[in-house]
Enzyme design. Structure first.
Site, mmCIF file in Angstrom:
data_model
loop_
_atom_site.group_PDB
_atom_site.id
_atom_site.type_symbol
_atom_site.label_atom_id
_atom_site.label_comp_id
_atom_site.label_asym_id
_atom_site.label_seq_id
_atom_site.Cartn_x
_atom_site.Cartn_y
_atom_site.Cartn_z
ATOM 1 N N HIS A 230 -2.442 -28.923 -36.965
ATOM 2 C CA HIS A 230 -1.837 -27.819 -36.218
ATOM 3 C C HIS A 230 -0.455 -27.483 -36.792
ATOM 4 C CE1 HIS A 230 -4.857 -29.069 -33.121
ATOM 5 N NE2 HIS A 230 -4.977 -27.753 -33.053
ATOM 6 N N ASN A 231 -0.468 -26.822 -37.926
ATOM 7 C CA ASN A 231 0.767 -26.450 -38.613
ATOM 8 C C ASN A 231 0.684 -24.984 -39.045
ATOM 9 O OD1 ASN A 231 -0.859 -26.452 -41.008
ATOM 10 N ND2 ASN A 231 -0.558 -28.669 -41.150
ATOM 11 N N ALA A 232 1.667 -24.545 -39.815
ATOM 12 C CA ALA A 232 1.731 -23.132 -40.197
ATOM 13 C C ALA A 232 0.596 -22.731 -41.122
ATOM 14 C CB ALA A 232 3.080 -22.838 -40.860
ATOM 15 N N VAL A 233 0.055 -23.669 -41.894
ATOM 16 C CA VAL A 233 -1.056 -23.334 -42.789
ATOM 17 C C VAL A 233 -2.303 -23.017 -41.959
ATOM 18 C CG1 VAL A 233 -2.450 -24.098 -44.740
ATOM 19 C CG2 VAL A 233 -0.070 -24.832 -44.559
ATOM 20 N N HIS A 234 -2.525 -23.779 -40.902
ATOM 21 C CA HIS A 234 -3.636 -23.474 -39.991
ATOM 22 C C HIS A 234 -3.437 -22.094 -39.367
ATOM 23 C CE1 HIS A 234 -6.443 -23.613 -36.649
ATOM 24 N NE2 HIS A 234 -5.446 -23.559 -35.786
ATOM 25 N N HIS A 270 -0.709 -18.479 -32.295
ATOM 26 C CA HIS A 270 -1.611 -19.053 -31.291
ATOM 27 C C HIS A 270 -1.421 -20.553 -31.073
ATOM 28 C CE1 HIS A 270 -3.926 -20.531 -34.716
ATOM 29 N NE2 HIS A 270 -4.618 -21.271 -33.866
ATOM 30 N N ASP A 271 -0.830 -21.265 -32.038
ATOM 31 C CA ASP A 271 -0.564 -22.701 -31.884
ATOM 32 C C ASP A 271 0.919 -23.012 -32.064
ATOM 33 O OD1 ASP A 271 -2.940 -23.950 -31.143
ATOM 34 O OD2 ASP A 271 -3.700 -23.991 -33.195
ATOM 35 N N ASP A 380 -10.121 -19.315 -34.600
ATOM 36 C CA ASP A 380 -9.444 -20.588 -34.347
ATOM 37 C C ASP A 380 -10.298 -21.787 -34.743
ATOM 38 O OD1 ASP A 380 -7.414 -22.289 -33.467
ATOM 39 O OD2 ASP A 380 -8.180 -22.338 -31.420
ATOM 40 N N GLN A 431 -17.445 -34.166 -36.688
ATOM 41 C CA GLN A 431 -17.755 -32.816 -37.137
ATOM 42 C C GLN A 431 -19.143 -32.365 -36.706
ATOM 43 O OE1 GLN A 431 -15.740 -30.420 -38.584
ATOM 44 N NE2 GLN A 431 -14.265 -31.935 -37.863
#
Length: 502
Positions: A230-234, A270-271, A380, A431
């Site tokens: 959950h970072n800026a790349v996501h 969104h995150d 998402d 997964q």
């Protein structure tokens, strides 16, 4: 609930302005200014005090601060200030966040495994200022500026490659990891700015490009880079996926510029300020956010409110009427709140009912808004629908974040959350369960709504990736369950019904 004062809360909370030190920070302001000239005379020289004053008065990254960073001596001065400021803050307020200190039940959890790389939230404006300057310097091609300097050949080459990638930003196989490297860690800023321009939003809404860049930099900096997933790349990856959905025929023919604007902002934020742990963790540790939002969509409410705060701070839409700004904030909230996975069954049931009745009318603003909510939900959790090379990386990153939370829970005897125990879970099991119970039902219904080549491509990758993880699972266990039983143990309200294709 036992109290653990020795633990630190990581990264969730207030916008603490460096230029406006308050509370127990205020008395040290003068000492901090003095340390500039005494600790680094070579960089600051006799004008260190003046430099400090000029920089502080432009704590939001204004023209004065940018002028200071425009020359080598100014850059050295700011770096000097930054190092001293961060060192002082972390020694005095290490791990501090915005919370009621009288609440003795609040549990502080350290988000960083290595405290040596921890940076206090109080240094946010320092990071923003430097990141903004870094972004401007590393993205000259966005401004059409060429610097004839042989020392910049490598940077220009990388910028050229990033620009070439942006020309194919609508391709589903877009490699966000490569793009992030080519933009020097500025993938969210670079990609979102490009999409605003590509969709004509800057011109249509008469946006100040400098304010837009500052807003995007603040957004990017408020994601926690230490989070594996959950970072800026996501956020950049979700924004790129949202762009792909906005291009789908049914949407592109019906959406207004307002719809597109809300979609891109919601996707990028969104995150925002995600702490790297899930909602049950915040609830069982009595985190102040769980109390604030009454244990309901805790993270999603925080992401939304954080986004609103940055919109207001940046003044990006200050030229709009108050009514329009309030409507924008509310509708962005609707989109972000829809990403709460605990509400998956509710949204999916509504979506399925509309499709069964065939009553979706995209000329209706409410129906368009609902479709945008479903699109953001798809964006998402679209990682399993990417190519195996990309999907596998995301799977490893999200599992790493799960396991890190589990390690903390074990350490402090909090009870390990489902999917977070590295001793009993595997990436493959997690997964397969994720795809079976959450991803497949959602994307099957999306394909019913938008039966396009993109939808079939996503379902194709999803099937192949699931088969690949089953192969990994068989190698690890010599056969066994296809889906992680942890998903089956979760509350049935969270799990959607099996997909129905038509």
């Amino acid at each position: 609930m036992p109290s653990h004062p020795e633990l630190l809360a990581g990264g969730v909370g207030q916008h603490f302005h460096v230029a406006g030190l308050s509370g127990d920070s205020a008395p040290a302001a003068a000492g901090l200014q003095h340390s500039l000239t005494s600790s680094c005379p070579a960089a600051c020289g006799p004008t260190g005090s003046e430099t400090f004053s000029r920089w502080c008065c432009e704590g939001q990254g204004g023209d004065c601060a940018l002028d200071l960073l425009g020359n080598p001596m100014g850059i050295a001065s700011v770096w000097c200030l930054t190092l001293i400021l961060i060192k002082w803050i972390t020694s005095k307020r290490r791990g501090a966040i915005s919370y009621d200190s009288s609440d003795q039940t609040a549990l502080y959890i350290r988000m960083l495994a290595n405290s040596e790389i921890e940076v206090s939230v109080s240094a946010r404006n320092v990071r923003r200022l430097l990141s903004f300057q870094r972004y401007l310097r590393s993205s000259r091609f966005f401004r059409g500026i060429t610097v004839p300097n042989s020392s910049n050949i490598l940077d220009d080459d990388y910028n050229g490659q990033a620009k070439c990638m942006l020309e194919k930003v609508g391709n589903w196989n877009f490699d966000i990891f490569l793009f992030d490297r080519l933009t020097n860690g500025n993938s969210l800023v670079s990609l979102t700015f490009h999409l605003f321009n590509l969709h004509g939003l800057i011109e249509h809404f008469q946006l100040d490009t400098m304010k837009l860049r500052r807003f995007l930099v603040m957004v990017q900096e408020d994601y926690h880079s230490q989070n594996p997933y959950h970072n800026a790349v996501h956020a950049a990856d979700v924004t790129q996926a949202m762009h792909c959905y906005l291009k789908e025929p049914k949407l592109s023919e019906s959406l207004t510029p307002w719809d597109v604007l809300l979609s891109l902002i919601a996707a990028a934020t969104h995150d925002l300020d995600h702490p790297g742990v899930n909602q049950p963790f915040l609830i069982k540790t009595n985190h102040y956010l769980a109390t604030l939002y009454k244990n309901t969509s805790v993270l999603e409410n925080h992401h939304w409110r954080s986004a609103v705060g940055l919109l207001r701070e940046s003044g990006l839409f200050a030229h709009m009427s108050l009514e329009n700004r309030q409507l924008m904030e509310s509708q962005i909230g609707d989109l972000i709140l829809a990403t709460d996975i605990s509400q998956q069954n509710e949204y999916l049931s509504m979506f399925r009912s509309h499709l069964d009745r065939g009553d979706l009318c995209l000329e209706d603003a409410n129906h368009r808004h609902f479709i945008l909510q479903m699109a953001l939900k798809c964006a998402d959790i679209c990682n399993p629908c990417r190519t195996w090379e990309l999907s596998k990386q995301w799977s490893e990153k999200v599992t790493e974040e799960f396991f890190h939370q589990g390690d903390i829970e074990k350490k402090y005897h909090l009870g390990v959350s489902p999917l977070c125990d590295r001793q009993t879970e595997t990436i493959a099991n997690i997964q397969i369960g994720f795809m079976t119970y959450l991803v497949e039902p959602l994307f099957a219904e999306w394909a019913r709504f938008s039966n396009t080549r993109l939808s079939q491509t996503m379902l194709g990758h999803l099937g192949l990736n699931k088969a690949s993880w089953k192969g990994v699972q068989r190698e690890q266990s010599g056969g066994g369950e296809d889906a992680d039983p942890a998903f089956e143990e979760m509350d049935s309200d969270i799990l959607p019904q099996e997909p129905r294709l038509s």
